[in-house]
Design an enzyme around this catalytic site. Structure first.
Site, PDB file in Angstrom:
ATOM      1  N   ASP A  61      30.305  22.775  63.727  1.00 40.42           N
ATOM      2  CA  ASP A  61      29.202  22.047  63.113  1.00 40.42           C
ATOM      3  C   ASP A  61      29.188  22.378  61.626  1.00 40.42           C
ATOM      4  O   ASP A  61      28.928  23.525  61.240  1.00 40.42           O
ATOM      5  CB  ASP A  61      27.892  22.461  63.773  1.00 40.42           C
ATOM      6  CG  ASP A  61      26.670  21.805  63.156  1.00 40.42           C
ATOM      7  OD1 ASP A  61      26.834  20.961  62.247  1.00 40.42           O
ATOM      8  OD2 ASP A  61      25.544  22.144  63.570  1.00 40.42           O
ATOM      9  N   SER A 141      28.130   7.598  48.379  1.00 39.54           N
ATOM     10  CA  SER A 141      28.071   6.194  48.799  1.00 39.54           C
ATOM     11  C   SER A 141      27.578   5.334  47.656  1.00 39.54           C
ATOM     12  O   SER A 141      26.801   5.782  46.803  1.00 39.54           O
ATOM     13  CB  SER A 141      27.124   6.037  49.986  1.00 39.54           C
ATOM     14  OG  SER A 141      26.876   4.674  50.273  1.00 39.54           O
ATOM     15  N   TYR A 154      19.168   7.519  54.174  1.00 42.75           N
ATOM     16  CA  TYR A 154      20.622   7.670  54.056  1.00 42.75           C
ATOM     17  C   TYR A 154      21.000   7.564  52.584  1.00 42.75           C
ATOM     18  O   TYR A 154      21.728   8.408  52.050  1.00 42.75           O
ATOM     19  CB  TYR A 154      21.356   6.601  54.862  1.00 42.75           C
ATOM     20  CG  TYR A 154      22.835   6.525  54.511  1.00 42.75           C
ATOM     21  CD1 TYR A 154      23.728   7.485  54.967  1.00 42.75           C
ATOM     22  CD2 TYR A 154      23.328   5.513  53.684  1.00 42.75           C
ATOM     23  CE1 TYR A 154      25.078   7.440  54.627  1.00 42.75           C
ATOM     24  CE2 TYR A 154      24.669   5.452  53.340  1.00 42.75           C
ATOM     25  CZ  TYR A 154      25.535   6.420  53.816  1.00 42.75           C
ATOM     26  OH  TYR A 154      26.855   6.377  53.470  1.00 42.75           O
ATOM     27  N   LYS A 158      22.611  10.586  50.119  1.00 42.25           N
ATOM     28  CA  LYS A 158      23.855  10.479  49.364  1.00 42.25           C
ATOM     29  C   LYS A 158      23.613  10.629  47.857  1.00 42.25           C
ATOM     30  O   LYS A 158      24.481  11.123  47.121  1.00 42.25           O
ATOM     31  CB  LYS A 158      24.544   9.154  49.675  1.00 42.25           C
ATOM     32  CG  LYS A 158      25.135   9.089  51.073  1.00 42.25           C
ATOM     33  CD  LYS A 158      26.172  10.186  51.287  1.00 42.25           C
ATOM     34  CE  LYS A 158      26.923  10.043  52.590  1.00 42.25           C
ATOM     35  NZ  LYS A 158      27.971  11.073  52.749  1.00 42.25           N
TER      36      LYS A 158
END
Length: 251
Positions: A61, A141, A154, A158
């Protein structure tokens, strides 16, 4: 061109069993690097190592400090060094308005997308400073600068990756370089999951492609080539930057 060295260069790549990460591993292996894949997908990770003697696989992980400590111990024991960390693993979550988001999804998004940047730097950067050099390439992103509705956190996770990367580029220069690669939507299993498998999936893909000036989605090889540039001596004077590999989406 393979980087000249008396000992092999060594990279750690998260999410390297599939998608962008797998292409990154292949690109570096082709250039003679040794690569440790960190991934929860044990089946695909072990399959890649059976196919390529330059690859190693470790289940772990990446949001756990113990995983990073084990990864560092592994590459130092076998190869004596670590030259590059590629933080590629990430999740997007479901496209829903913020008021409908589940708090668990919000927390998981930041745990998977942001926490590994912090942990990998805490564990690996001291080793790089001791050996005198190293590089980090973090996958962010185009959602940072061209956010899409339904992905507020999200996109913001990023953005946190991008800002942290720029800041650490200042903190660790001149010994360690920190850069980002920002893909647009890519030809990965994540895209396939989002467009589905039904009769309308190709129409959904066509609409995505038409939204990009280059009229195609990001290919894994596009990202692998960008990471190769930023992760090697070819970009020795480049730090604190985000390279957009997005077919013009961010223009």
């Amino acid at each position: 061109m393979t980087t000249a060295s008396t000992t092999p260069r060594v990279a750690i790549v998260t999410g390297g069993a599939d998608g962008f990460g797998a292409a990154i591993c292949d690109r570096f292996s082709q250039e003679g690097w040794k690569v440790l894949i960190l991934d929860l997908n044990q089946q695909k990770g072990e399959e890649k190592t059976r196919q390529d003697g330059n690859l190693r696989y470790m289940f772990g992980d990446v949001a756990s400090r113990a995983t990073w400590e084990q990864a560092l111990q592994s590459v130092q024991a076998e190869f004596g060094r670590v030259d590059l960390v590629v933080n590629n693993a990430g999740i997007t979550g479901n496209p829903t308005p913020t008021h409908l988001k589940d708090i668990a999804e919000y927390e998981k998004t930041f745990r998977v997308n942001v926490l590994p940047i912090f942990l990998s730097t805490q564990v690996i950067a001291p080793a790089m400073m001791e050996q005198g050099n190293g590089a980090f390439v973090n996958i962010t992103s185009t959602g940072c600068t061209r956010p899409r509705p339904g992905f507020a956190f999200y996109n913001s996770s990023k953005a946190a990756v991008s800002v942290a990367t720029k800041t650490m580029a200042l903190e660790y220069a001149p010994k360690i370089r920190f850069n980002c690669v920002a893909p647009a939507v890519g030809q990965t299993s994540m895209l396939q999951a989002s467009i589905g498998q039904g009769a309308d999936s190709q129409e959904r893909l066509r609409k995505i492609e038409e939204s990009l000036p280059m009229r195609r989605v990001t290919q894994p090889s596009d990202i692998a080539n960008a990471v190769w540039y930023l992760g090697t001596d070819q970009s020795s004077f480049v730090t604190g930057t985000t390279l957009e590999v997005d077919g013009g989406r961010g223009v």
